[in-house]
Design a protein around this motif. Structure first.
Motif, short mmCIF file in Angstrom:
data_model
loop_
_atom_site.label_atom_id
_atom_site.label_comp_id
_atom_site.label_asym_id
_atom_site.label_seq_id
_atom_site.Cartn_x
_atom_site.Cartn_y
_atom_site.Cartn_z
N UNK A 160 0.83 -1.21 0.00
CA UNK A 160 0.00 0.00 0.00
C UNK A 160 0.87 1.26 0.00
N UNK A 161 1.85 1.31 0.89
CA UNK A 161 2.76 2.46 0.94
C UNK A 161 3.62 2.51 -0.32
N UNK A 162 3.96 1.34 -0.83
CA UNK A 162 4.79 1.28 -2.04
C UNK A 162 4.09 1.87 -3.24
N UNK A 163 2.77 1.62 -3.35
CA UNK A 163 2.02 2.14 -4.49
C UNK A 163 2.08 3.66 -4.56
N UNK A 164 1.90 4.31 -3.43
CA UNK A 164 1.94 5.78 -3.39
C UNK A 164 3.27 6.31 -3.90
N UNK A 165 4.34 5.71 -3.43
CA UNK A 165 5.67 6.12 -3.88
C UNK A 165 5.88 5.82 -5.35
N UNK A 166 5.39 4.66 -5.79
CA UNK A 166 5.57 4.25 -7.18
C UNK A 166 4.89 5.19 -8.17
N UNK A 167 3.66 5.58 -7.84
CA UNK A 167 2.91 6.47 -8.73
C UNK A 167 3.63 7.82 -8.87
N UNK A 168 4.10 8.35 -7.74
CA UNK A 168 4.83 9.62 -7.78
C UNK A 168 6.15 9.48 -8.54
N UNK A 169 6.84 8.37 -8.32
CA UNK A 169 8.11 8.13 -9.00
C UNK A 169 7.90 8.00 -10.50
N UNK A 170 6.85 7.28 -10.90
CA UNK A 170 6.56 7.09 -12.32
C UNK A 170 6.25 8.41 -13.01
N UNK A 171 5.44 9.25 -12.35
CA UNK A 171 5.07 10.55 -12.92
C UNK A 171 6.29 11.45 -13.06
N UNK A 172 7.15 11.46 -12.03
CA UNK A 172 8.35 12.30 -12.06
C UNK A 172 9.34 11.79 -13.11
N UNK A 173 9.43 10.47 -13.28
CA UNK A 173 10.32 9.89 -14.30
C UNK A 173 9.85 10.28 -15.69
N UNK A 174 8.53 10.28 -15.89
CA UNK A 174 7.98 10.68 -17.20
C UNK A 174 8.27 12.16 -17.46
N UNK A 175 8.13 13.01 -16.43
CA UNK A 175 8.43 14.43 -16.58
C UNK A 175 9.90 14.63 -16.95
N UNK A 176 10.79 13.90 -16.30
CA UNK A 176 12.22 14.01 -16.61
C UNK A 176 12.50 13.58 -18.05
N UNK A 177 11.84 12.51 -18.49
CA UNK A 177 12.04 12.01 -19.86
C UNK A 177 11.57 13.04 -20.89
N UNK A 178 10.43 13.66 -20.63
CA UNK A 178 9.89 14.67 -21.55
C UNK A 178 10.82 15.87 -21.63
N UNK A 179 11.29 16.34 -20.49
CA UNK A 179 12.18 17.50 -20.47
C UNK A 179 13.51 17.18 -21.15
N UNK A 180 14.02 15.98 -20.92
CA UNK A 180 15.28 15.59 -21.56
C UNK A 180 15.12 15.55 -23.08
N UNK A 181 13.96 15.05 -23.54
CA UNK A 181 13.71 14.99 -24.98
C UNK A 181 13.67 16.39 -25.59
N UNK A 182 12.89 17.27 -24.97
CA UNK A 182 12.77 18.62 -25.53
C UNK A 182 14.08 19.39 -25.48
N UNK A 183 14.86 19.18 -24.44
CA UNK A 183 16.16 19.85 -24.37
C UNK A 183 17.10 19.35 -25.45
N UNK A 184 16.96 18.09 -25.87
CA UNK A 184 17.83 17.54 -26.90
C UNK A 184 17.35 17.92 -28.30
N UNK A 185 16.03 18.13 -28.45
CA UNK A 185 15.47 18.42 -29.77
C UNK A 185 15.28 19.90 -30.05
N UNK A 186 15.15 20.71 -29.00
CA UNK A 186 14.83 22.12 -29.17
C UNK A 186 15.87 22.98 -28.47
N UNK A 187 16.26 24.06 -29.12
CA UNK A 187 17.15 25.04 -28.51
C UNK A 187 16.31 25.89 -27.56
#
Length: 218
Positions: free
Chosen positions: A95-122
């Motif tokens: 139960x406690x793990x799920x809460x952490x996992x959902x937040x971790x997954x969302x933050x990982x996706x945000x990092x991936x999106x930002x990394x992509x845009x920084x590599x593709x866009x000036x």
């Protein structure tokens, strides 16, 4: 849709997929270092008290204040949460793990999106262009009353035979428009009214369209 996808995953599956996302993001941003070495240093920093909740909060404030398109903070936050989630799952607390996992997954996706845009866009150039556009829009808004009054004057002062050309029309309303600019404290040169009207005709599509209706020979 997001919750349906999460519901179809076990806590372990979500933990593993988040690690995979973080590894891919790390390797795309830091090409000459290893993700496993980064995680070893991160865990060591947490154990020694160098990385605390207070430190993460400070990093978050810096991220929000200075560069919200940078992937560094959401990446770090996702790594910390996913590691905590893994330890929580190992202890059998799903139960406690799920809460952490959902937040971790969302933050990982945000990092991936930002990394992509920084590599593709000036990003700095894009922000500079946006500031320039915003500045131009603000400047145009300040000049709009003068443009509107110029159109009104040319419509009201139009001779029966019509205007000979744009120069004829602009010269005929020069004094009235100059007085209007002075009284309204609009930042325009009163000595270059004719030149200014011709520039508006070249650069402002809306102004040009209205003038073409008044002076068909333009």
């Amino acid at each position: 849709m997001l919750f349906e996808k999460l519901a179809n995953k076990s806590p372990r599956d979500l933990n593993i997929s988040t690690w995979m996302s973080l590894r891919d993001t790390y390797e795309s941003v830091f090409k000459n270092t290893k993700f496993d070495d980064f995680m070893h240093a991160l865990r060591d920093g947490i154990e020694k008290g160098h990385i605390t909740e207070e430190v993460l909060n400070d990093r978050r404030l810096e991220h929000l204040a200075h560069d919200q398109m940078c992937p560094d903070y959401p990446f770090l936050y996702a790594c910390v949460l996913n590691d905590l989630a893994q330890k929580t799952l190992d202890c059998g607390n799903n139960d406690a793990g799920w809460s952490l996992l959902v937040q971790a997954s969302a933050s990982a996706k945000e990092a991936a999106v930002h990394a992509f845009y920084n590599s593709e866009i000036d990003i700095p150039a894009a922000l500079k262009r946006r500031r320039a556009v915003t500045g131009a829009e603000a400047s145009n808004a300040k000049l709009q009353p003068a443009k509107d009054y110029a159109i009104t004057l040319m419509t009201e002062r139009r001779p029966k035979h019509g205007w000979d050309d744009l120069t004829h029309a602009a010269e005929s309303i020069e004094k009235e428009l100059s007085d209007f600019i002075h009284n309204q404290r609009i930042s325009l040169s009163k000595e270059r009214i004719v030149t200014t009207i011709k520039r508006w005709h070249r650069e402002d599509d809306s102004f040009r369209s209205l003038l073409n209706a008044i002076i068909p020979t333009i």
